[in-house]
Motif scaffolding. Sequence first.
Motif, mmCIF file in Angstrom:
data_model
loop_
_atom_site.group_PDB
_atom_site.id
_atom_site.type_symbol
_atom_site.label_atom_id
_atom_site.label_comp_id
_atom_site.label_asym_id
_atom_site.label_seq_id
_atom_site.Cartn_x
_atom_site.Cartn_y
_atom_site.Cartn_z
ATOM 1 N N ARG A 75 49.760 30.026 46.740
ATOM 2 C CA ARG A 75 48.730 31.073 46.690
ATOM 3 C C ARG A 75 48.643 31.632 45.267
ATOM 4 N N SER A 76 49.800 31.896 44.670
ATOM 5 C CA SER A 76 49.836 32.437 43.316
ATOM 6 C C SER A 76 49.159 31.473 42.335
ATOM 7 N N ALA A 112 51.374 42.616 26.877
ATOM 8 C CA ALA A 112 50.136 42.222 27.570
ATOM 9 C C ALA A 112 49.283 43.447 27.896
ATOM 10 N N ASN A 113 47.972 43.294 27.768
ATOM 11 C CA ASN A 113 47.067 44.420 28.048
ATOM 12 C C ASN A 113 46.814 44.602 29.543
ATOM 13 N N TYR A 114 46.658 43.486 30.278
ATOM 14 C CA TYR A 114 46.298 43.565 31.702
ATOM 15 C C TYR A 114 47.385 42.875 32.518
ATOM 16 N N TRP A 115 47.943 43.606 33.468
ATOM 17 C CA TRP A 115 48.971 43.044 34.356
ATOM 18 C C TRP A 115 48.359 42.845 35.741
ATOM 19 N N ILE A 116 48.308 41.575 36.165
ATOM 20 C CA ILE A 116 47.658 41.227 37.431
ATOM 21 C C ILE A 116 48.730 40.726 38.413
ATOM 22 N N HIS A 117 48.636 41.174 39.652
ATOM 23 C CA HIS A 117 49.611 40.726 40.660
ATOM 24 C C HIS A 117 48.900 40.261 41.929
ATOM 25 N N ASN A 118 49.235 39.064 42.367
ATOM 26 C CA ASN A 118 48.654 38.576 43.616
ATOM 27 C C ASN A 118 49.502 39.040 44.798
ATOM 28 N N GLY A 119 48.809 39.313 45.917
ATOM 29 C CA GLY A 119 49.511 39.742 47.122
ATOM 30 C C GLY A 119 50.272 38.580 47.758
ATOM 31 N N PHE A 120 51.134 38.908 48.690
ATOM 32 C CA PHE A 120 51.958 37.887 49.337
ATOM 33 C C PHE A 120 51.179 37.091 50.368
ATOM 34 N N LEU A 121 51.567 35.861 50.522
ATOM 35 C CA LEU A 121 51.199 35.112 51.710
ATOM 36 C C LEU A 121 52.285 35.440 52.731
ATOM 37 N N THR A 122 51.867 35.869 53.915
ATOM 38 C CA THR A 122 52.851 36.285 54.923
ATOM 39 C C THR A 122 52.748 35.392 56.161
ATOM 40 N N VAL A 123 53.776 35.465 56.968
ATOM 41 C CA VAL A 123 53.781 34.790 58.272
ATOM 42 C C VAL A 123 54.190 35.853 59.279
ATOM 43 N N ILE A 168 43.178 23.717 52.227
ATOM 44 C CA ILE A 168 44.307 24.632 51.953
ATOM 45 C C ILE A 168 43.900 25.609 50.849
ATOM 46 N N ARG A 169 43.239 25.087 49.807
ATOM 47 C CA ARG A 169 42.802 25.941 48.696
ATOM 48 C C ARG A 169 41.906 27.079 49.204
ATOM 49 N N LEU A 170 40.897 26.720 49.987
ATOM 50 C CA LEU A 170 39.967 27.744 50.474
ATOM 51 C C LEU A 170 40.691 28.722 51.411
ATOM 52 N N ARG A 217 40.969 39.118 49.570
ATOM 53 C CA ARG A 217 41.054 39.508 48.165
ATOM 54 C C ARG A 217 42.439 39.141 47.663
ATOM 55 N N TYR A 218 42.489 38.661 46.418
ATOM 56 C CA TYR A 218 43.740 38.093 45.904
ATOM 57 C C TYR A 218 44.888 39.110 45.883
ATOM 58 N N SER A 219 44.525 40.392 45.749
ATOM 59 C CA SER A 219 45.575 41.409 45.610
ATOM 60 C C SER A 219 46.146 41.845 46.953
ATOM 61 N N GLU A 220 45.475 41.462 48.039
ATOM 62 C CA GLU A 220 45.938 41.877 49.365
ATOM 63 C C GLU A 220 46.826 40.816 49.992
ATOM 64 N N PRO A 221 47.663 41.228 50.945
ATOM 65 C CA PRO A 221 48.445 40.218 51.657
ATOM 66 C C PRO A 221 47.515 39.331 52.487
ATOM 67 N N LEU A 222 47.947 38.119 52.728
ATOM 68 C CA LEU A 222 47.171 37.191 53.555
ATOM 69 C C LEU A 222 48.130 36.575 54.567
#
Length: 443
Positions: free
Chosen positions: A43-44, A257-268, A296-298, A304-309
């Motif tokens: 996911r990341s 770094a100017n912008y720090w971006i974090h992706n949310g977790f993939l959860t089960v 799988i990609r889609l 939204r990338y920042s939220e858990p999925l």
Amino acid sequence: MTLSLYNTLTRRKDEFKPIDDKNIRMYVCGPTVYDRPHLGNARSVVVYDVLYRLLRHIYGEDHVTYVRNITDVDDKINAAAKANGEPISALTGRVEGWFREDMAALGCLLPTKEPHATAHIAQMIEIIEKLIVNQHAYVSQGHVLFRVSSYDRYGALSGRKLDELVAGARVEVESYKEHPGDFVLWKPADESDDPSSVFQSPWGPGRPGWHIECSAMSSTYLGDHFDIHGGGADLMFPHHENEIAQSCCAQPKSKFANYWIHNGFLTVNGEKMSKSLGNFTTVSDKLNQGVQGEVIRLALLSTRYSEPLDWNEKLVHDAKTTLDKWYRGIDKPDTSNQKYDLSDFLNALDDDMNLPKAFSLMHTADAGALKQMGTILGLLQQAPEQWFKGEGDDSAIVIQIDARIAAKKAKNWAEADKIRKALSEQGIVLEDKPDGTTDWRRA
Ligand code: AMP
Ligand code: ZN
């Protein structure tokens, strides 16, 4: 509209203003190569692949430098190699090959640079020496430690205060630390270590801490001040907090770094997918079940990338249905006379990569627009007949061929030959075309 990104450092959506719009610079923490990547790791990678593609679309393909490291020295690697009874380089080489294969199957572009930690030990030592000279680090019982109390902005990224850190006792308290929050920059070797994981340093033989690797590799390829630093939400603390402390103290005038971006977790079932919890599915498991990489990609991009999925079979099913529909859509002749306006779609992406909104617009687009939208997102890159041919038994073959093309691009000839051989054993004959594509037929 201009691109805005949620910046963990400022805790708001910030307008993206590049340092140099001819060279946008992004660093993302890459894999520790001790095991085959799972869907959470993927996911990341997929999220930052979309960001990379979006930046290339906005600023031009040659104006974005994307660096993603490979951590090939780490306690987890040493432990796994020992458990398997194999040399460290055999393990790290194999896992790196798997990583490439699996990410290529998900349609991810190769970053501009993929530096290995073991090839940058000299740069790490140089930063550590600077930190010792300016009192931000100290040597204790063969270790070199970063002195967190010496950096008054420590905790600014994650919002943690040093006192809370101690009270919470979430960090290991070792006798060689002045403060429980101090972290390792250099760790001494012990007799049981495989010699190939031991490096010489002014503080004796040993190996670097994980955090210093990223400080060294980002500055080597992107300089002391660059645009975007990304990674999973789990890396915000302590990893990214520590990277900032090291880099900003070694180069006091730099902003890192100017912008720090974090992706949310993939959860089960609501829990983070992780190796240690044992609730993981590898990308290759999914591919071997006949699920196409693009599905799988889609699926990994569904929220939204920042939220858990939360990962489940419905996600896979929905992604497949959507892609079938879109592939049927691009298979039609483009009859519309009016040029479809992509601006709503681009505005959605500019709004902190709002993919759900972007996808909803794709459902109403004509064939020509759909193709363009797909190209920006790394989707719909196959010919429709290939997509529908890829169903059933053939999908596994197509995935292997894609992986071989990726291996060849990475000059990993051994891996490419291995895949050719494996396919030939299944009666599949490959024919490489001058344009870099590969045709196949059954012998
Ligand atoms: P690791 O190999 O565990 O160091 O992780 C490599 C990358 O994958 C890091 O950027 C992690 O933040 C990310 N990652 C690991 N597990 C997950 C997960 N369940 N969901 C999203 N990202 C993850
Ligand atoms: Zn990192």
